[in-house]
Design a protein around this motif. Structure first.
Motif, PDB file in Angstrom:
ATOM      1  N   ARG A 365      48.351  22.224  15.689  1.00 17.75           N
ATOM      2  CA  ARG A 365      49.354  23.162  15.321  1.00 17.75           C
ATOM      3  C   ARG A 365      50.916  22.626  15.692  1.00 17.75           C
ATOM      4  O   ARG A 365      51.716  23.428  15.906  1.00 17.75           O
ATOM      5  CB  ARG A 365      49.126  24.253  16.219  1.00 17.75           C
ATOM      6  N   THR A 366      50.996  21.368  15.702  1.00 20.68           N
ATOM      7  CA  THR A 366      52.316  20.811  15.503  1.00 20.68           C
ATOM      8  C   THR A 366      52.627  20.020  14.396  1.00 20.68           C
ATOM      9  O   THR A 366      51.878  19.426  13.871  1.00 20.68           O
ATOM     10  CB  THR A 366      52.344  19.696  16.852  1.00 20.68           C
ATOM     11  N   ARG A 367      54.107  20.368  13.790  1.00 11.82           N
ATOM     12  CA  ARG A 367      54.308  19.724  12.580  1.00 11.82           C
ATOM     13  C   ARG A 367      55.327  18.706  12.833  1.00 11.82           C
ATOM     14  O   ARG A 367      56.063  19.100  13.528  1.00 11.82           O
ATOM     15  CB  ARG A 367      54.881  20.840  11.629  1.00 11.82           C
ATOM     16  N   LEU A 368      55.143  17.528  12.340  1.00 12.66           N
ATOM     17  CA  LEU A 368      56.026  16.431  12.509  1.00 12.66           C
ATOM     18  C   LEU A 368      56.669  16.214  11.160  1.00 12.66           C
ATOM     19  O   LEU A 368      55.904  15.843  10.363  1.00 12.66           O
ATOM     20  CB  LEU A 368      55.461  15.287  13.036  1.00 12.66           C
ATOM     21  N   ILE A 369      57.713  16.164  11.091  1.00 13.96           N
ATOM     22  CA  ILE A 369      58.814  15.736   9.896  1.00 13.96           C
ATOM     23  C   ILE A 369      59.470  14.802  10.244  1.00 13.96           C
ATOM     24  O   ILE A 369      60.528  14.699  11.020  1.00 13.96           O
ATOM     25  CB  ILE A 369      59.532  16.971   9.236  1.00 13.96           C
ATOM     26  N   ARG A 397      63.625  20.635   4.106  1.00 11.26           N
ATOM     27  CA  ARG A 397      63.919  22.062   4.244  1.00 11.26           C
ATOM     28  C   ARG A 397      62.815  22.673   3.824  1.00 11.26           C
ATOM     29  O   ARG A 397      62.219  23.589   4.593  1.00 11.26           O
ATOM     30  CB  ARG A 397      65.210  22.445   3.487  1.00 11.26           C
ATOM     31  N   GLU A 398      61.873  22.381   2.779  1.00  8.34           N
ATOM     32  CA  GLU A 398      60.573  23.248   2.356  1.00  8.34           C
ATOM     33  C   GLU A 398      59.669  23.005   3.470  1.00  8.34           C
ATOM     34  O   GLU A 398      59.021  23.985   3.497  1.00  8.34           O
ATOM     35  CB  GLU A 398      60.222  22.711   0.987  1.00  8.34           C
ATOM     36  N   GLN A 399      59.566  21.673   4.030  1.00  7.21           N
ATOM     37  CA  GLN A 399      58.323  21.569   4.849  1.00  7.21           C
ATOM     38  C   GLN A 399      58.713  22.465   6.480  1.00  7.21           C
ATOM     39  O   GLN A 399      57.582  22.471   7.230  1.00  7.21           O
ATOM     40  CB  GLN A 399      58.257  20.257   5.481  1.00  7.21           C
ATOM     41  N   THR A 400      59.757  23.008   6.661  1.00  7.22           N
ATOM     42  CA  THR A 400      59.912  23.528   7.747  1.00  7.22           C
ATOM     43  C   THR A 400      59.554  25.204   7.658  1.00  7.22           C
ATOM     44  O   THR A 400      59.559  26.001   8.745  1.00  7.22           O
ATOM     45  CB  THR A 400      61.463  23.664   8.392  1.00  7.22           C
ATOM     46  N   PHE A 401      59.245  25.760   6.525  1.00  4.96           N
ATOM     47  CA  PHE A 401      58.472  26.861   6.130  1.00  4.96           C
ATOM     48  C   PHE A 401      57.363  27.106   6.660  1.00  4.96           C
ATOM     49  O   PHE A 401      56.408  26.037   6.219  1.00  4.96           O
ATOM     50  CB  PHE A 401      58.905  27.448   4.848  1.00  4.96           C
ATOM     51  N   GLN A 402      56.869  27.994   7.337  1.00  7.51           N
ATOM     52  CA  GLN A 402      55.489  28.206   7.830  1.00  7.51           C
ATOM     53  C   GLN A 402      55.142  29.657   8.013  1.00  7.51           C
ATOM     54  O   GLN A 402      56.031  30.616   8.060  1.00  7.51           O
ATOM     55  CB  GLN A 402      55.218  27.352   9.116  1.00  7.51           C
ATOM     56  N   GLN A 403      53.872  29.867   8.142  1.00  6.20           N
ATOM     57  CA  GLN A 403      53.392  31.287   8.370  1.00  6.20           C
ATOM     58  C   GLN A 403      52.777  31.465   9.608  1.00  6.20           C
ATOM     59  O   GLN A 403      52.051  32.554   9.872  1.00  6.20           O
ATOM     60  CB  GLN A 403      52.256  31.727   6.911  1.00  6.20           C
ATOM     61  N   ALA A 491      64.795  27.923  14.382  1.00  4.33           N
ATOM     62  CA  ALA A 491      64.769  28.582  15.697  1.00  4.33           C
ATOM     63  C   ALA A 491      65.010  30.175  15.750  1.00  4.33           C
ATOM     64  O   ALA A 491      64.429  30.848  16.668  1.00  4.33           O
ATOM     65  CB  ALA A 491      65.696  27.924  16.530  1.00  4.33           C
ATOM     66  N   SER A 492      65.469  30.756  14.676  1.00  2.00           N
ATOM     67  CA  SER A 492      66.092  32.164  14.690  1.00  2.00           C
ATOM     68  C   SER A 492      65.019  32.944  13.944  1.00  2.00           C
ATOM     69  O   SER A 492      64.972  34.054  13.788  1.00  2.00           O
ATOM     70  CB  SER A 492      67.419  32.116  13.916  1.00  2.00           C
ATOM     71  N   GLY A 493      63.817  32.195  13.423  1.00  4.17           N
ATOM     72  CA  GLY A 493      62.631  32.858  12.698  1.00  4.17           C
ATOM     73  C   GLY A 493      62.939  33.066  11.293  1.00  4.17           C
ATOM     74  O   GLY A 493      62.166  33.788  10.773  1.00  4.17           O
ATOM     75  N   GLU A 494      63.813  32.252  10.584  1.00  6.16           N
ATOM     76  CA  GLU A 494      64.192  32.786   8.911  1.00  6.16           C
ATOM     77  C   GLU A 494      63.011  31.985   8.458  1.00  6.16           C
ATOM     78  O   GLU A 494      62.869  32.192   7.228  1.00  6.16           O
ATOM     79  CB  GLU A 494      65.487  32.295   8.793  1.00  6.16           C
ATOM     80  N   HIS A 495      62.265  31.098   8.831  1.00  4.46           N
ATOM     81  CA  HIS A 495      61.526  30.146   8.100  1.00  4.46           C
ATOM     82  C   HIS A 495      60.065  30.430   8.219  1.00  4.46           C
ATOM     83  O   HIS A 495      59.186  29.608   8.213  1.00  4.46           O
ATOM     84  CB  HIS A 495      61.793  28.616   8.056  1.00  4.46           C
ATOM     85  N   GLY A 496      59.977  31.515   9.116  1.00  2.00           N
ATOM     86  CA  GLY A 496      58.479  31.651   9.616  1.00  2.00           C
ATOM     87  C   GLY A 496      58.671  32.117  11.037  1.00  2.00           C
ATOM     88  O   GLY A 496      59.737  32.069  11.634  1.00  2.00           O
ATOM     89  N   PRO A 497      57.482  32.546  11.738  1.00  2.00           N
ATOM     90  CA  PRO A 497      57.579  32.678  13.147  1.00  2.00           C
ATOM     91  C   PRO A 497      58.312  31.754  14.002  1.00  2.00           C
ATOM     92  O   PRO A 497      57.756  30.524  13.591  1.00  2.00           O
ATOM     93  CB  PRO A 497      56.086  33.120  13.389  1.00  2.00           C
TER      94      PRO A 497
END
Length: 624
Positions: A365-369, A397-403, A491-497
């Motif tokens: 549950r950790t994403r490394l870019i 930028r696309e990789q930072t979006f998540q659900q 960090a502000s939740g714009e790209h997912g929780p």
């Protein structure tokens, strides 16, 4: 009998797959046999007479450690006489572990779906023997480089159970120093060519790069460590040459040198095969056009060299669209295709654009870019500057979006995003003063005066820029703003929780520190964690400059000067909360659920290969 020249290196791993990279002395089939587990094999591919393989082992059980062996089967034609050979064609030979080795077994270590993740990271490792005087400090001996943090880590792991080992090792640049070789490599170069002419004892071509990597990763403890800890890498300047792609004027000067073309193409070729390929997950590897083209021909040197020249063109351009298309579908004999230059011809197909060097690695549950901030820079002659070109930045930028599947977001970049405010201001001013666009928006006499001033100060500013390595994100103002906005959005939740933590991991600056980003709206804490060097101590002069840069008065004055010169206000505020430390050191992130803890360990300073001493432990995640 086929031999193993380098490796095995345990590279990518997820919960079901692991990849193993090797270099061999001749064409062969490489087989990886997991104890009480699956087996997998792959044929070698060839670049400039050097032979490599990347083997993907699948169907692994999540979280289980598998001891493994490496076997080689010669690719010699069946009709060739095998008299007197210990391994005739068709017979596999065990080459790893080596007979009589005192090291523990090498392990394939797929990730566990639910268990905590430990990620160790650092950068800047000069190769030298693990003995005195090289293990002494520079103050104790001018040849001293300190003790090696990776070597110390290997010694620690060899005596501790695997449950406490890092799950991933992230090397954030300067894995090798092509411009600062060891005494042994320097002597080997002297025996091969005249070092009285440039580039002297620096690396000159692909063969010498192969020597460089072989020496860096062949020391017994290092070789075992890399065979058993999944490892990712991203490049920085010394992997090719100091200040590589720092500015357009640097590129213009170095490209005028007659030896540079062989150096840069060989450096990119070596980086692609020794470092980049192993970062790719099996699905991406299977569709990589350069890898497919190299594997399709007897020797892929022309493919990779043409590809490397296109990579070297990119920093001169403001956009990928400016890179001219070249048809490289030449015949097997290397004849020119459609009038393309003979040295750009490959017996196969070369991709029309350079690769995406940045990559993503999901660790539970950790994403490394990991962001390339060196090969894909833009430092165009028209003044356009970008740490990352627009096409690659869009992908990042696309990789930072998540659900909601990401508890922690990690962004790796070799050069730090956040420095001390004083150094940030100095770097921003250096970009402003050295820019060919300084004052271009101002008309009349004021605009002409600004342009005259810029021309007058450009050369001395450029000298200062190179001397002090003013090439971090602060010196690429547009990219700094993009990164600031991206971190704030995540960090502000714009790209997912919002994740429990957002951490930028960096190296390069030969000291370690931790900085906290301030924000009025962020729901996640945002940090910059820097760890460097693994082995290459910083000189006392630069340490004194760093100490001065931390004084409030210098920050105030430098900020005022930056605004006077037209540097826009910083889009983010931050505080250096811990550090600096200047030892050989290694950082580790422990990620357990939504808790993130940063540890920093330094090596012993007595010049003897020894262990690591913990000097920092701090929680980075938002309290529940």
């Amino acid at each position: 009998m086929s031999k193993l020249l380098l490796g095995p290196l345990h590279r990518y791993a997820d919960d079901r797959h692991a990849t193993v990279w090797v270099e061999t002395d001749e064409p062969c089939t490489v087989e990886v046999r997991a104890e009480e587990g699956p087996r997998a094999a792959a044929p070698t591919f060839t670049i400039a007479g050097h032979h490599f393989a990347l083997v993907t082992v699948g169907d692994l059980e999540p979280g289980r450690a598998y001891p493994y062996e490496v076997w080689l089967t010669r690719a010699t034609p069946p009709d060739e006489a095998a008299a007197g050979d210990d391994a005739p064609p068709g017979r596999a030979v065990l080459v790893w572990p080596e007979p009589g080795s005192a090291q523990p077994p090498s392990l394939l270590r797929p990730l566990g779906a639910e268990r905590p993740v430990r990620l160790a990271f650092g950068s800047c490792r000069v190769t030298a023997p693990q003995t005195r005087p090289y293990t002494l400090s520079p103050e104790a001996d001018p040849r001293g480089l300190g003790t090696d943090a990776l070597h110390a880590l290997a010694l620690r792991l060899a005596t501790t159970p695997p449950q406490g080992w890092p799950d991933v090792l992230l090397l954030l640049g300067d894995q090798v120093y092509a411009d600062h070789v060891s005494p042994d490599t320097a002597e080997r170069i002297r025996r091969r060519r005249d070092v009285g002419v440039p580039p002297g004892t620096e690396i000159a071509d692909f063969t010498e790069y192969a020597w460089l990597y072989q020496e860096a990763w062949s020391q017994p403890e290092i070789r075992w460590l890399l065979s058993t800890i999944p490892t990712a890498m991203i490049g920085d300047d010394h992997d090719v040459r100091d200040d590589w792609n720092i500015s357009a004027s640097w590129r213009a000067e170095i490209r005028a040198q007659p030896w540079w073309d062989a150096r840069i193409t060989s450096g990119i070729m070596a980086y692609w095969v020794y470092q980049h390929l192993g970062n790719l997950d099996p699905r991406t590897l299977a569709t990589d056009p350069t890898y497919a083209a190299v594997a399709a021909v007897p020797d892929g040197e022309n493919v990779v060299r043409a590809f490397a020249r296109r990579v070297d063109r990119l920093p001169d351009l403001a956009a990928l669209a400016d890179l001219p298309a070249v048809d490289l579908t030449g015949a097997a004999d290397g004849a020119p295709a459609d009038g393309a230059p003979a040295d750009d011809i490959a017996a196969g197909a070369c991709p029309p654009v350079p690769p995406r060097w940045s990559f993503r690695w999901d660790l539970g549950r950790t994403r490394l870019i990991v962001i390339d901030s060196r090969l894909g820079r833009v430092v165009a002659p028209d003044g356009t500057r970008a740490m990352v070109n627009d096409t690659e930045w869009s992908w990042i930028r696309e990789q930072t979006f998540q659900q909601g599947e990401v508890d922690h977001l990690l962004l790796g970049t070799s050069v730090p995003f956040l420095l001390t405010p004083t150094i940030h201001h100095v770097e921003a001013m250096s970009e402003r003063l050295a820019s060919t666009r300084f004052g271009e928006r101002l008309g009349g006499r004021l605009g002409r005066l600004c342009q005259w001033f810029a021309r007058t100060v450009t050369r001395p500013v450029e000298r200062v820029r190179r001397t002090l390595d003013l090439e971090h994100w602060a010196a690429f103002s547009r990219s700094f703003t993009q990164m600031s906005q991206l971190l704030d959005a995540v960090a502000s939740g714009e790209h997912g929780p919002a994740p429990a933590s957002v951490v930028v991991l960096s190296g390069d600056v030969h000291h370690a520190y931790l900085a906290r980003v301030g924000s009025d709206r962020a729901m996640s804490p945002v940090w910059q964690a820097v760890c460097s060097p693994l082995r290459n101590p910083l000189g006392p002069g630069i340490r004194r400059i760093d100490a001065l840069s931390r004084r409030a008065a210098f920050a105030t004055v430098s900020g005022w000067l930056a605004r006077l010169l037209g540097v826009r206000g910083m889009p983010v505020r931050w505080t250096v909360t811990h550090g600096p430390w200047f030892d050989s050191q290694l950082a580790t992130l422990e990620l357990d659920g939504r808790t993130a803890t940063l540890l920093l360990d330094k090596t012993e300073p007595d010049g003897e290969p020894a262990g690591l001493e913990e000097i920092l432990r701090v929680t980075l995640s938002q309290p529940a």
